[in-house]
Scaffold this motif. Structure first.
Motif, short mmCIF file in Angstrom:
data_model
loop_
_atom_site.label_atom_id
_atom_site.label_comp_id
_atom_site.label_asym_id
_atom_site.label_seq_id
_atom_site.Cartn_x
_atom_site.Cartn_y
_atom_site.Cartn_z
N ASN A 230 -10.99 -1.02 18.12
CA ASN A 230 -11.10 0.36 17.48
C ASN A 230 -9.81 0.36 16.46
O ASN A 230 -8.99 1.47 16.47
CB ASN A 230 -10.91 1.44 18.84
CG ASN A 230 -11.17 2.64 18.22
OD1 ASN A 230 -11.96 2.76 17.30
ND2 ASN A 230 -10.93 3.84 18.81
N PRO B 219 -2.07 6.60 11.36
CA PRO B 219 -2.85 7.23 12.29
C PRO B 219 -4.41 6.57 12.27
O PRO B 219 -4.60 6.05 11.17
CB PRO B 219 -2.80 8.50 12.02
CG PRO B 219 -1.82 8.83 10.76
CD PRO B 219 -1.32 7.30 10.30
N HIS B 220 -4.90 6.44 13.39
CA HIS B 220 -6.37 6.25 13.36
C HIS B 220 -7.42 6.57 12.47
O HIS B 220 -8.02 5.67 11.73
CB HIS B 220 -7.26 6.57 14.76
CG HIS B 220 -8.28 5.85 15.16
ND1 HIS B 220 -9.58 6.49 14.77
CD2 HIS B 220 -8.70 4.79 15.29
CE1 HIS B 220 -10.55 5.87 14.75
NE2 HIS B 220 -10.03 4.51 15.16
N GLU B 221 -7.11 8.00 11.98
CA GLU B 221 -7.94 8.30 10.86
C GLU B 221 -7.76 7.73 9.37
O GLU B 221 -8.66 7.66 8.98
CB GLU B 221 -7.73 9.99 10.64
CG GLU B 221 -8.14 10.83 11.82
CD GLU B 221 -6.74 10.75 13.05
OE1 GLU B 221 -5.74 10.69 12.73
OE2 GLU B 221 -7.29 10.79 14.28
N ASP B 222 -6.35 7.44 9.42
CA ASP B 222 -6.02 6.82 7.98
C ASP B 222 -6.60 5.27 8.08
O ASP B 222 -7.37 4.67 7.08
CB ASP B 222 -4.74 6.58 7.71
CG ASP B 222 -4.07 8.03 7.45
OD1 ASP B 222 -4.72 9.00 7.26
OD2 ASP B 222 -2.75 8.38 7.21
N ARG B 223 -6.73 4.70 9.34
CA ARG B 223 -6.81 3.11 9.54
C ARG B 223 -8.44 3.36 8.98
O ARG B 223 -9.19 2.40 8.42
CB ARG B 223 -6.68 2.52 10.74
CG ARG B 223 -5.17 2.22 10.70
CD ARG B 223 -4.76 1.62 12.06
NE ARG B 223 -4.31 2.84 12.77
CZ ARG B 223 -4.21 2.58 14.26
NH1 ARG B 223 -4.87 1.45 14.88
NH2 ARG B 223 -3.93 3.58 14.80
N ALA B 224 -9.35 4.32 9.74
CA ALA B 224 -10.66 4.27 9.42
C ALA B 224 -11.21 4.78 8.20
O ALA B 224 -12.09 4.17 7.51
CB ALA B 224 -11.13 5.48 10.37
N LEU B 225 -10.22 5.42 7.28
CA LEU B 225 -10.58 5.88 6.07
C LEU B 225 -10.40 4.42 5.21
O LEU B 225 -11.38 4.26 4.15
CB LEU B 225 -9.72 6.79 5.41
CG LEU B 225 -9.63 7.24 4.05
CD1 LEU B 225 -10.97 7.98 3.69
CD2 LEU B 225 -8.46 8.05 3.45
N ARG C 76 -13.36 2.40 5.15
CA ARG C 76 -14.61 2.80 4.58
C ARG C 76 -14.78 2.33 3.04
O ARG C 76 -15.73 2.77 2.26
CB ARG C 76 -14.59 4.39 4.69
CG ARG C 76 -14.69 4.83 6.10
CD ARG C 76 -14.74 6.30 6.26
NE ARG C 76 -15.68 7.12 5.48
CZ ARG C 76 -15.35 8.17 5.02
NH1 ARG C 76 -14.26 8.91 5.33
NH2 ARG C 76 -15.99 8.94 4.18
#
Length: 158
Positions: free
Chosen positions: A19, A47-53, A56
């Motif tokens: 994840n 933060p997880h949201e930044d890693r996910a961004l 992308r």
């Protein structure tokens, strides 16, 4: 070109990245493309949201198409880790770009995994990002646990 709707990850990476705990290949590609280096510790400070961004961003080889990866990374690291990535000069012509010759490191990794190495024709048919991934997974002389799953996912092993 815009961002992908979801993080771009191969099936073999989903489990191994835990994840986004580990740096996915799409981010590694863009780090190499822009000549940036970050540590796993720095990645995990985001933060997880930044890693996910960051996962992308597209994997086009032309930095002019999507010039914002480096800006986004710098801003995220400044904000959350108070650090900046290291710069390096990207290779002008990395081995994975050559569609005519399978890199020696990929041949060696296939041998370590007891696999038939991809033929030049198979190598040429891979997407550029797939060739990058196999070359990246093959850069060290030791066996890479993701190499066999990647070869299977790319249709190069049974």
């Amino acid at each position: 070109m815009g961002l992908n709707e979801a993080p771009l990850m191969f099936n073999f990476e989903v489990e191994s990245s835990e994840n986004l705990k580990f740096i996915p290949m799409v981010v590694r590609f863009n780090l190499d493309r822009f000549g940036l280096r970050i540590s796993l510790e720095q990645w995990q400070m985001l933060p997880h949201e930044d890693r996910a961004l960051l996962a992308r961003f597209p994997v086009d080889d032309d930095t002019a198409i999507e010039p914002n990866f480096d800006h986004a990374l710098f801003e995220m690291l400044r904000t959350h880790a108070n650090v900046e990535p290291e710069w390096f000069t990207p290779e002008d012509n990395p081995a994975w770009r050559n569609t005519a010759v399978v890199p020696e490191t990929v041949l060696n990794q296939a041998e370590l995994a007891d696999l038939a190495a991809p033929s030049a024709a198979q190598w040429a048919q891979l997407e550029p990002f797939q060739r990058y991934v196999l070359a990246k997974l093959s850069r060290k002389a030791a066996s890479n646990h993701d190499f066999l799953p990647a070869m299977k996912e790319f249709g190069l092993a049974g």
